[in-house]
Design a protein around this motif. Structure first.
Motif, PDB file in Angstrom:
ATOM      1  N   GLY A   1       7.553   8.259   0.105  1.00  0.00           N
ATOM      2  CA  GLY A   1       6.504   7.366   0.423  1.00  0.00           C
ATOM      3  C   GLY A   1       6.950   6.121   0.965  1.00  0.00           C
ATOM      4  O   GLY A   1       8.305   5.696   0.831  1.00  0.00           O
ATOM      5  N   ARG A   2       6.218   5.825   1.951  1.00  0.00           N
ATOM      6  CA  ARG A   2       6.498   4.302   2.432  1.00  0.00           C
ATOM      7  C   ARG A   2       5.046   3.733   2.438  1.00  0.00           C
ATOM      8  O   ARG A   2       4.184   3.836   2.529  1.00  0.00           O
ATOM      9  CB  ARG A   2       7.358   4.413   3.730  1.00  0.00           C
ATOM     10  CG  ARG A   2       6.356   5.049   4.598  1.00  0.00           C
ATOM     11  CD  ARG A   2       7.086   5.308   6.206  1.00  0.00           C
ATOM     12  NE  ARG A   2       7.935   6.091   6.118  1.00  0.00           N
ATOM     13  CZ  ARG A   2       9.043   6.377   7.000  1.00  0.00           C
ATOM     14  NH1 ARG A   2       8.650   5.767   8.045  1.00  0.00           N
ATOM     15  NH2 ARG A   2       9.763   7.274   6.867  1.00  0.00           N
ATOM     16  N   PHE A   3       5.278   2.119   2.904  1.00  0.00           N
ATOM     17  CA  PHE A   3       4.178   1.420   2.818  1.00  0.00           C
ATOM     18  C   PHE A   3       3.682   1.182   4.327  1.00  0.00           C
ATOM     19  O   PHE A   3       4.569   0.966   4.916  1.00  0.00           O
ATOM     20  CB  PHE A   3       4.376  -0.165   2.132  1.00  0.00           C
ATOM     21  CG  PHE A   3       4.613   0.039   0.773  1.00  0.00           C
ATOM     22  CD1 PHE A   3       3.483  -0.331   0.021  1.00  0.00           C
ATOM     23  CD2 PHE A   3       5.868   0.072   0.170  1.00  0.00           C
ATOM     24  CE1 PHE A   3       3.532  -0.116  -1.562  1.00  0.00           C
ATOM     25  CE2 PHE A   3       6.016   0.195  -1.218  1.00  0.00           C
ATOM     26  CZ  PHE A   3       4.657   0.090  -1.980  1.00  0.00           C
ATOM     27  N   VAL A   4       2.463   1.592   4.318  1.00  0.00           N
ATOM     28  CA  VAL A   4       1.704   1.041   5.775  1.00  0.00           C
ATOM     29  C   VAL A   4       0.687   0.159   5.557  1.00  0.00           C
ATOM     30  O   VAL A   4      -0.530   0.587   4.744  1.00  0.00           O
ATOM     31  CB  VAL A   4       1.240   2.552   6.276  1.00  0.00           C
ATOM     32  CG1 VAL A   4       0.672   2.062   7.934  1.00  0.00           C
ATOM     33  CG2 VAL A   4       2.434   3.237   6.542  1.00  0.00           C
ATOM     34  N   ASP A   5       0.814  -0.930   6.105  1.00  0.00           N
ATOM     35  CA  ASP A   5      -0.262  -1.907   6.044  1.00  0.00           C
ATOM     36  C   ASP A   5      -0.544  -2.172   4.546  1.00  0.00           C
ATOM     37  O   ASP A   5      -1.626  -2.124   3.989  1.00  0.00           O
ATOM     38  CB  ASP A   5      -1.791  -1.640   6.660  1.00  0.00           C
ATOM     39  CG  ASP A   5      -1.513  -1.461   8.154  1.00  0.00           C
ATOM     40  OD1 ASP A   5      -0.549  -2.226   8.742  1.00  0.00           O
ATOM     41  OD2 ASP A   5      -2.092  -0.873   8.816  1.00  0.00           O
ATOM     42  N   ASP A   6       0.462  -2.441   3.703  1.00  0.00           N
ATOM     43  CA  ASP A   6       0.534  -2.774   2.113  1.00  0.00           C
ATOM     44  C   ASP A   6      -0.157  -1.614   1.433  1.00  0.00           C
ATOM     45  O   ASP A   6      -0.260  -1.662   0.154  1.00  0.00           O
ATOM     46  CB  ASP A   6      -0.503  -3.923   1.838  1.00  0.00           C
ATOM     47  CG  ASP A   6       0.258  -5.082   2.447  1.00  0.00           C
ATOM     48  OD1 ASP A   6       1.571  -5.133   2.731  1.00  0.00           O
ATOM     49  OD2 ASP A   6      -0.438  -6.153   2.573  1.00  0.00           O
ATOM     50  N   ALA A   7      -0.263  -0.349   1.867  1.00  0.00           N
ATOM     51  CA  ALA A   7      -0.698   0.758   1.207  1.00  0.00           C
ATOM     52  C   ALA A   7       0.287   2.096   1.141  1.00  0.00           C
ATOM     53  O   ALA A   7       1.015   2.177   2.304  1.00  0.00           O
ATOM     54  CB  ALA A   7      -1.994   1.152   1.936  1.00  0.00           C
ATOM     55  N   ASP A 235      11.701   3.221  -9.300  1.00  0.00           N
ATOM     56  CA  ASP A 235      11.411   1.889  -8.928  1.00  0.00           C
ATOM     57  C   ASP A 235      11.394   1.737  -7.529  1.00  0.00           C
ATOM     58  O   ASP A 235      12.362   1.846  -6.821  1.00  0.00           O
ATOM     59  CB  ASP A 235      12.528   0.953  -9.658  1.00  0.00           C
ATOM     60  CG  ASP A 235      12.483   1.045 -10.981  1.00  0.00           C
ATOM     61  OD1 ASP A 235      11.213   1.308 -11.626  1.00  0.00           O
ATOM     62  OD2 ASP A 235      13.646   0.477 -11.817  1.00  0.00           O
ATOM     63  N   MET A 236      10.432   1.023  -7.070  1.00  0.00           N
ATOM     64  CA  MET A 236      10.119   0.644  -5.753  1.00  0.00           C
ATOM     65  C   MET A 236       9.688  -0.796  -5.568  1.00  0.00           C
ATOM     66  O   MET A 236       9.089  -1.522  -6.317  1.00  0.00           O
ATOM     67  CB  MET A 236       8.742   1.464  -5.042  1.00  0.00           C
ATOM     68  CG  MET A 236       9.099   3.001  -4.936  1.00  0.00           C
ATOM     69  SD  MET A 236       7.735   3.650  -4.058  1.00  0.00           S
ATOM     70  CE  MET A 236       7.927   3.033  -2.376  1.00  0.00           C
ATOM     71  N   THR A 237      10.225  -1.414  -4.350  1.00  0.00           N
ATOM     72  CA  THR A 237       9.689  -2.707  -4.249  1.00  0.00           C
ATOM     73  C   THR A 237       8.604  -2.709  -3.097  1.00  0.00           C
ATOM     74  O   THR A 237       8.631  -2.163  -2.200  1.00  0.00           O
ATOM     75  CB  THR A 237      11.120  -3.450  -3.275  1.00  0.00           C
ATOM     76  OG1 THR A 237      12.119  -3.202  -4.121  1.00  0.00           O
ATOM     77  CG2 THR A 237      10.814  -5.012  -2.898  1.00  0.00           C
ATOM     78  N   PHE A 238       7.606  -3.432  -3.657  1.00  0.00           N
ATOM     79  CA  PHE A 238       6.578  -3.488  -2.905  1.00  0.00           C
ATOM     80  C   PHE A 238       6.494  -4.631  -1.679  1.00  0.00           C
ATOM     81  O   PHE A 238       7.331  -5.350  -1.919  1.00  0.00           O
ATOM     82  CB  PHE A 238       5.308  -3.863  -3.813  1.00  0.00           C
ATOM     83  CG  PHE A 238       4.887  -2.530  -4.640  1.00  0.00           C
ATOM     84  CD1 PHE A 238       3.411  -2.211  -4.472  1.00  0.00           C
ATOM     85  CD2 PHE A 238       5.754  -1.738  -5.217  1.00  0.00           C
ATOM     86  CE1 PHE A 238       3.036  -1.197  -5.116  1.00  0.00           C
ATOM     87  CE2 PHE A 238       5.080  -0.608  -6.041  1.00  0.00           C
ATOM     88  CZ  PHE A 238       3.742  -0.431  -5.961  1.00  0.00           C
ATOM     89  N   ASN A 309      13.821   6.357  -4.389  1.00  0.00           N
ATOM     90  CA  ASN A 309      13.702   5.297  -3.624  1.00  0.00           C
ATOM     91  C   ASN A 309      14.432   5.267  -2.616  1.00  0.00           C
ATOM     92  O   ASN A 309      14.428   4.063  -1.771  1.00  0.00           O
ATOM     93  CB  ASN A 309      13.749   4.043  -4.528  1.00  0.00           C
ATOM     94  CG  ASN A 309      15.056   3.849  -5.090  1.00  0.00           C
ATOM     95  OD1 ASN A 309      16.175   4.412  -4.786  1.00  0.00           O
ATOM     96  ND2 ASN A 309      15.188   2.829  -6.098  1.00  0.00           N
ATOM     97  N   ASN A 310      15.287   6.370  -1.989  1.00  0.00           N
ATOM     98  CA  ASN A 310      16.025   6.011  -0.768  1.00  0.00           C
ATOM     99  C   ASN A 310      14.916   6.503   0.297  1.00  0.00           C
ATOM    100  O   ASN A 310      14.655   7.807   0.374  1.00  0.00           O
ATOM    101  CB  ASN A 310      17.145   7.135  -1.148  1.00  0.00           C
ATOM    102  CG  ASN A 310      18.304   6.703  -1.884  1.00  0.00           C
ATOM    103  OD1 ASN A 310      18.717   5.715  -1.903  1.00  0.00           O
ATOM    104  ND2 ASN A 310      18.678   7.372  -2.946  1.00  0.00           N
TER     105      ASN A 310
END
Length: 313
Positions: A1-7, A235-238, A309-310
């Motif tokens: 998973g990754r963040f796109v436009d904070d989502a 654990d993920m950094t937002f 989280n890698n």
């Protein structure tokens, strides 16, 4: 998973036709992904290069459990009753642990890497000293242990037995709590949130049940439209630079969902009135139903999951 436009978004990075049998276990250690199957093989992948590295053939039975400790070692368990320890540098099998008289159903490595737990159809749990490669203790279990998990701190572990689980503290012979469920428990996970441990149980009735570290049921969250088959956390950094624990759930219907652990716990902690909770549950009230951060439909029958989280781009 990754963040796109904070989502948060979930998208496949690569898809391999991995096994000729059903995949029963997956684990991640750094850049490495391992999968185990009823075909008695362990397949290895490099997540950074997105290539298959090869196959391990040490077992003579279905691979039932895989567990990486960090990036350096991996443990595997099988229906053949053996547990293998591999070195990831060259995938050399360093040691074969033999102590069970039946198929090994689940293994878990202590956060320190010094101990491991294994449960088996022979109705025993073995504590292994990984520094010596020897059995430290062997104890009978009340039923066949189906899954075993450590808490993040390594002070507590839980053993799942179908429709119940037991909580144990290190150094105590008797269980701290025995928790009975009306539903079959498909997956167990111990997580930490704001200094407290919680036990999550994914069940046949599509819900994740949340318990305190003493075994008290705090409530449940309807997470899927079909039975839950697996749980994992990371654990993920937002984007706001805050670190949150993400719980990943999978279901037999092929859907993968990611949840913020804080939202799940908040949803069962919004009311301290037991009667209010019971009434809301009976009426199907979803007032405090949290929303998944992300959902992905794999369009296949999912059997196991691991979160990492890698991120390799």
């Amino acid at each position: 998973g990754r963040f796109v436009d904070d989502a948060l978004t979930l998208n496949p990075q690569f898809i391999f036709p991995a096994h000729i049998g059903c995949i029963k276990a997956v684990s991640v250690g750094g850049r490495y992904l391992a999968s185990g199957s009823t075909d008695e093989c362990i397949k290895l992948y490099d997540l950074k290069k997105r290539v298959e590295l090869g196959t391990l053939h040490e077992h003579k039975g279905t691979i039932t459990s895989l567990f990486f400790h960090g990036r350096t070692h991996m443990l595997s368990a099988s229906d053949d009753g053996a547990i293998c320890i591999f070195r990831t540098k060259d995938w050399e099998p360093l040691k074969v642990l033999r102590g069970h008289k039946g198929p090994v159903t689940s293994i878990a490595v202590h956060p320190s890497g010094k101990l491991a737990l294994s449960v088996s159809q022979d109705r025993t749990i073995i504590i292994w000293n990984l520094l010596t490669g020897q059995r430290a203790s062997r104890t009978k279990t009340p039923q066949i242990g189906e899954t075993v998990v450590w808490s993040p701190s390594g002070d507590t572990y839980a053993i799942g037995y179908g429709t119940e689980f037991q909580l144990h503290r290190v150094g105590q012979s008797e269980a701290v709590a025995t928790v009975f469920s009306k539903q079959r428990i498909q997956a167990l996970l111990i997580v930490e949130h704001e200094g407290k441990d919680y036990v999550l149980a994914g069940c046949q009735d599509k819900r994740v049940y949340i318990y305190s570290s003493e075994g008290t049921e705090l409530g449940s969250v309807l997470c899927h439209d079909n039975r839950i088959k697996g749980l994992s956390s990371v654990d993920m950094t937002f984007p706001d630079e805050k670190v949150h624990t993400i719980v990943v759930t999978i279901s037999s219907d092929g859907r993968i969902k990611a949840w913020k652990l804080g939202n799940l716990i908040e949803s069962v902690s919004t009311s301290d009135d037991a009667k209010t909770k019971a009434k809301a549950k009976d009426s199907g009230d979803s007032q405090h139903q949290p929303e998944a951060l992300a959902t992905y439909n794999a369009d296949v029958r999912l059997t196991c999951v691991v979160a990492s989280n890698n991120i390799f781009i």
